[in-house]
Design an enzyme around this catalytic site. Structure first.
Site, PDB file in Angstrom:
ATOM      1  N   LYS A 126      17.746 -49.128 -17.975  1.00 55.85           N
ATOM      2  CA  LYS A 126      16.479 -49.852 -17.896  1.00 55.85           C
ATOM      3  C   LYS A 126      16.414 -50.816 -19.060  1.00 55.85           C
ATOM      4  O   LYS A 126      17.006 -50.558 -20.122  1.00 55.85           O
ATOM      5  CB  LYS A 126      15.295 -48.877 -17.967  1.00 55.85           C
ATOM      6  CG  LYS A 126      14.018 -49.424 -17.373  1.00 55.85           C
ATOM      7  CD  LYS A 126      13.971 -49.277 -15.872  1.00 55.85           C
ATOM      8  CE  LYS A 126      12.749 -49.928 -15.278  1.00 55.85           C
ATOM      9  NZ  LYS A 126      12.588 -49.558 -13.864  1.00 55.85           N
ATOM     10  N   ASP A 166      10.890 -55.066 -12.140  1.00 57.45           N
ATOM     11  CA  ASP A 166       9.964 -53.967 -12.454  1.00 57.45           C
ATOM     12  C   ASP A 166       8.629 -54.634 -12.806  1.00 57.45           C
ATOM     13  O   ASP A 166       8.425 -55.809 -12.457  1.00 57.45           O
ATOM     14  CB  ASP A 166      10.502 -53.104 -13.618  1.00 57.45           C
ATOM     15  CG  ASP A 166       9.759 -51.767 -13.761  1.00 57.45           C
ATOM     16  OD1 ASP A 166      10.039 -50.864 -12.982  1.00 57.45           O
ATOM     17  OD2 ASP A 166       8.886 -51.645 -14.638  1.00 57.45           O
TER      18      ASP A 166
HETATM   19  P1  NDP Z   1       3.920 -55.026 -10.620  1.00 57.33           P
HETATM   20  O1  NDP Z   1       4.068 -55.740 -11.903  1.00 57.33           O
HETATM   21  O2  NDP Z   1       4.180 -55.758  -9.352  1.00 57.33           O
HETATM   22  O3  NDP Z   1       2.469 -54.369 -10.520  1.00 57.33           O
HETATM   23  C1  NDP Z   1       1.962 -53.464 -11.428  1.00 57.33           C
HETATM   24  C2  NDP Z   1       0.509 -53.257 -11.058  1.00 57.33           C
HETATM   25  O4  NDP Z   1      -0.040 -52.186 -11.816  1.00 57.33           O
HETATM   26  C3  NDP Z   1      -0.330 -54.488 -11.362  1.00 57.33           C
HETATM   27  O5  NDP Z   1      -1.291 -54.637 -10.358  1.00 57.33           O
HETATM   28  C4  NDP Z   1      -0.978 -54.132 -12.696  1.00 57.33           C
HETATM   29  O6  NDP Z   1      -2.216 -54.785 -12.922  1.00 57.33           O
HETATM   30  C5  NDP Z   1      -1.215 -52.665 -12.458  1.00 57.33           C
HETATM   31  N1  NDP Z   1      -1.416 -51.935 -13.693  1.00 57.33           N
HETATM   32  C6  NDP Z   1      -0.724 -52.027 -14.837  1.00 57.33           C
HETATM   33  N2  NDP Z   1      -1.221 -51.171 -15.736  1.00 57.33           N
HETATM   34  C7  NDP Z   1      -2.249 -50.532 -15.117  1.00 57.33           C
HETATM   35  C8  NDP Z   1      -3.165 -49.517 -15.491  1.00 57.33           C
HETATM   36  N3  NDP Z   1      -3.119 -48.994 -16.712  1.00 57.33           N
HETATM   37  N4  NDP Z   1      -4.075 -49.084 -14.590  1.00 57.33           N
HETATM   38  C9  NDP Z   1      -4.126 -49.614 -13.353  1.00 57.33           C
HETATM   39  N5  NDP Z   1      -3.295 -50.589 -12.949  1.00 57.33           N
HETATM   40  C10 NDP Z   1      -2.365 -51.023 -13.816  1.00 57.33           C
HETATM   41  O7  NDP Z   1       4.852 -53.736 -10.733  1.00 57.33           O
HETATM   42  P2  NDP Z   1       5.475 -52.857  -9.570  1.00 57.33           P
HETATM   43  O8  NDP Z   1       4.511 -52.703  -8.458  1.00 57.33           O
HETATM   44  O9  NDP Z   1       6.829 -53.369  -9.296  1.00 57.33           O
HETATM   45  O10 NDP Z   1       5.663 -51.472 -10.339  1.00 57.33           O
HETATM   46  C11 NDP Z   1       4.657 -50.460 -10.347  1.00 57.33           C
HETATM   47  C12 NDP Z   1       5.282 -49.137 -10.734  1.00 57.33           C
HETATM   48  O11 NDP Z   1       6.322 -48.802  -9.805  1.00 57.33           O
HETATM   49  C13 NDP Z   1       5.947 -49.089 -12.120  1.00 57.33           C
HETATM   50  O12 NDP Z   1       5.827 -47.783 -12.630  1.00 57.33           O
HETATM   51  C14 NDP Z   1       7.424 -49.353 -11.788  1.00 57.33           C
HETATM   52  O13 NDP Z   1       8.289 -48.853 -12.788  1.00 57.33           O
HETATM   53  C15 NDP Z   1       7.544 -48.563 -10.492  1.00 57.33           C
HETATM   54  N6  NDP Z   1       8.664 -48.935  -9.648  1.00 57.33           N
HETATM   55  C16 NDP Z   1       8.804 -50.201  -9.163  1.00 57.33           C
HETATM   56  C17 NDP Z   1       9.860 -50.516  -8.334  1.00 57.33           C
HETATM   57  C18 NDP Z   1       9.989 -51.856  -7.691  1.00 57.33           C
HETATM   58  O14 NDP Z   1      10.861 -52.000  -6.818  1.00 57.33           O
HETATM   59  N7  NDP Z   1       9.184 -52.849  -8.031  1.00 57.33           N
HETATM   60  C19 NDP Z   1      10.908 -49.525  -8.021  1.00 57.33           C
HETATM   61  C20 NDP Z   1      10.619 -48.186  -8.486  1.00 57.33           C
HETATM   62  C21 NDP Z   1       9.547 -47.940  -9.308  1.00 57.33           C
HETATM   63  P3  NDP Z   1      -2.323 -56.338 -13.342  1.00 57.33           P
HETATM   64  O15 NDP Z   1      -2.196 -57.091 -12.058  1.00 57.33           O
HETATM   65  O16 NDP Z   1      -3.681 -56.457 -13.954  1.00 57.33           O
HETATM   66  O17 NDP Z   1      -1.206 -56.603 -14.305  1.00 57.33           O
END
Ligand code: NDP
Length: 451
Positions: A126, A166
């Site tokens: 990572k 990510d």
């Molecule tokens: P994104 O950047 O697309 O989205 C993250 C989302 O989470 C955003 O809407 C962000 O809000 C929100 N967020 C961040 N911090 C908080 C919080 N404290 N409370 C509530 N909402 C929050 O990321 P992903 O969707 O890609 O990733 C989300 C999770 O999934 C992570 O843990 C990542 O490691 C995991 N993951 C992702 C993969 C992928 O293929 N993308 C694969 C496997 C795991 P804001 O819009 O305000 O920034």
């Protein structure tokens, strides 16, 4: 003191004296693999725990870049190449102000076992930076991505270490990172996945983590003669994973009623308006406050306005809950509220979104719990399909990718079920995922000798 306890104490003292998040992830794995270690003394003889909990390499670098005012900015960059026993390092890149070596070590450690669970030959890594993409112009994002890649491009390669997306790293950032690698090396090497289609990305990769999460959950329920059809579901997050989980829930006839972002949560009892959500989060990159302005019946609650800092999303009664935002976002208060409202299932879309206290409550109360390592493995699985397509130049249709994804998620579940039976774990899918992933990596390490 037994082997696991000794290894854990040593890890706390040496590997992660100040790394609380990494130690949380490490502890969860080590505690749950006891049945495997007890049954196979071979792993103790090869001192496999001490070898597996230390990263092979930790790379730290400085990133200098010029903002739109021509002022010099400096950020920290990292890559944790944790374990490559099963194949080249593989894992995403995160751009977020909270990124530090502790968070990245936890994510890389989880990635080793997640990648092993897919049954594909990839190691775990990572990386990321404390750069905050929020409020930056497109030009600044490009400049930063180019500087990030320039600082460490000589540590990666399609047989060495393959990056991915990510939090904060989507197609746009992946495109800039890839472009800079090509410029520096004069090679179209497949060193990053989640690429835009125009750069050799795979159809279905954007949807894969969210869709895979729901396919895994569907399989779990099918085995208990249940379905998601007509069921109220709560989701946190509103990024890539959350949006595509919501999309697939609708496809299966479920009713997703919540989402959240870093500032607040939405409850829309009529069901989340997916088109509006995509417009706000993907096109405008704006706050969810605007969702409530356009959907009058939706309730918007700011995180700081909610009691004890717990997430409002978990107070909403539901059949199934899907935390899809970030680590440790579902705490004991949220878990208790879900249990009081008779939740049947929690399935993790984000990495380690449930705190240890929340998990303990789910287990004590018999809530079916699908851990992230297994439930969100669809993203990396399709990333490997992307690598295969780049190498063979034989590109799959969306339907072919989706079919493969369904098969992979189903296989992960069936192997975990078999592990539950073999080690008498009942419905402990956390232990099943850890044992299965750990065993595959440990066996590959032993086969390669002491390096
Ligand atoms: P994104 O950047 O697309 O989205 C993250 C989302 O989470 C955003 O809407 C962000 O809000 C929100 N967020 C961040 N911090 C908080 C919080 N404290 N409370 C509530 N909402 C929050 O990321 P992903 O969707 O890609 O990733 C989300 C999770 O999934 C992570 O843990 C990542 O490691 C995991 N993951 C992702 C993969 C992928 O293929 N993308 C694969 C496997 C795991 P804001 O819009 O305000 O920034």
């Amino acid at each position: 003191m037994d082997y696991i306890e000794k290894a854990m104490q040593r890890a706390k003292a040496i590997n992660c004296p100040n790394d609380t998040t990494f130690f949380q992830a490490l502890r969860e794995v080590l505690v749950s693999i006891k049945p495997l270690i007890d049954k196979h003394p071979n792993y103790t003889r090869h001192n496999i725990i001490e070898r597996i909990i230390s990263p092979n390499r930790e790379i730290r670098f400085k990133i200098e870049w010029l903002d739109d005012k021509n002022e010099i900015q400096v950020n920290n960059g990292y890559r944790i190449q944790f374990n490559n026993a099963l194949g080249p390092y593989k894992g995403g890149v995160r751009f977020h102000p909270t990124v530090n070596p502790d968070i990245l070590k936890f994510l890389a450690f989880e990635q080793i076992f997640k990648n092993a669970l897919t049954g594909l030959h990839i190691g775990g890594a990572k990386g990321g930076s404390d750069f905050d993409p929020k409020g930056k112009s497109d030009n600044e994002i490009m400049k930063f991505c180019q500087a990030f890649m320039s600082s460490f491009y000589n540590s990666i390669g399609s047989d060495i270490d393959i990056l991915g997306g990510d939090i904060g790293v989507g197609e746009r950032e992946v495109g800039y990172l890839f472009g800079q690698y090509k410029q520096l090396t004069n090679s179209y090497d497949s060193i990053i996945t989640s690429k835009p289609l125009s750069l050799g990305g795979s159809l279905g990769r954007t949807e894969a983590t969210g869709y895979g999460l729901i396919y895994f959950t569907q399989k779990l329920l099918e085995d208990r003669q249940e379905t998601l059809k007509g069921k109220i579901c709560t989701i946190s997050g509103s990024g890539n994973v959350a949006i595509h989980a919501i999309e697939k829930l609708y496809d299966l006839g479920a009713i997703p009623v919540t989402c959240s972002d870093s500032r607040g949560s939405i409850h829309d009892s009529n069901g989340i308006d997916l088109a509006l959500l995509k417009k706000i989060k993907l096109e405008r990159r704006a706050s969810l406050e605007y969702y409530a302005l356009e959907r009058k019946n939706a309730v918007y609650v700011k995180h700081e306005a909610y009691k004890n800092g717990s997430n409002y999303v978990w107070q909403i009664p539901c059949f199934a809950a899907f935390p899809c935002a970030t680590q440790n976002e579902l705490d004991a208060i949220g878990a208790q509220a879900l249990i009081d409202n008779d939740v049947k299932l929690v399935s993790e879309g984000a990495n380690m979104p449930s705190t240890p206290e929340a998990i303990e409550l789910f287990v004590e109360n018999g809530v079916l719990f699908a851990p992230a390592k297994a439930a969100n493995a669809g993203g990396v699985a399709v990333s490997v399909l992307e690598m295969g397509q780049n190498n063979s130049l034989n590109y799959l249709t969306f339907e072919e990718v989706d079919q493969r994804l369904q098969q992979i998620m189903s296989d992960i579940y069936l192997h975990m079920k078999k592990t539950c039976d073999e080690y008498e774990l009942g419905i402990d899918l956390i232990a099943a995922a850890n044992i299965l992933g750990f065993k595959r990596v440990a066996d590959a390490m032993i086969a390669q000798g002491v390096l």
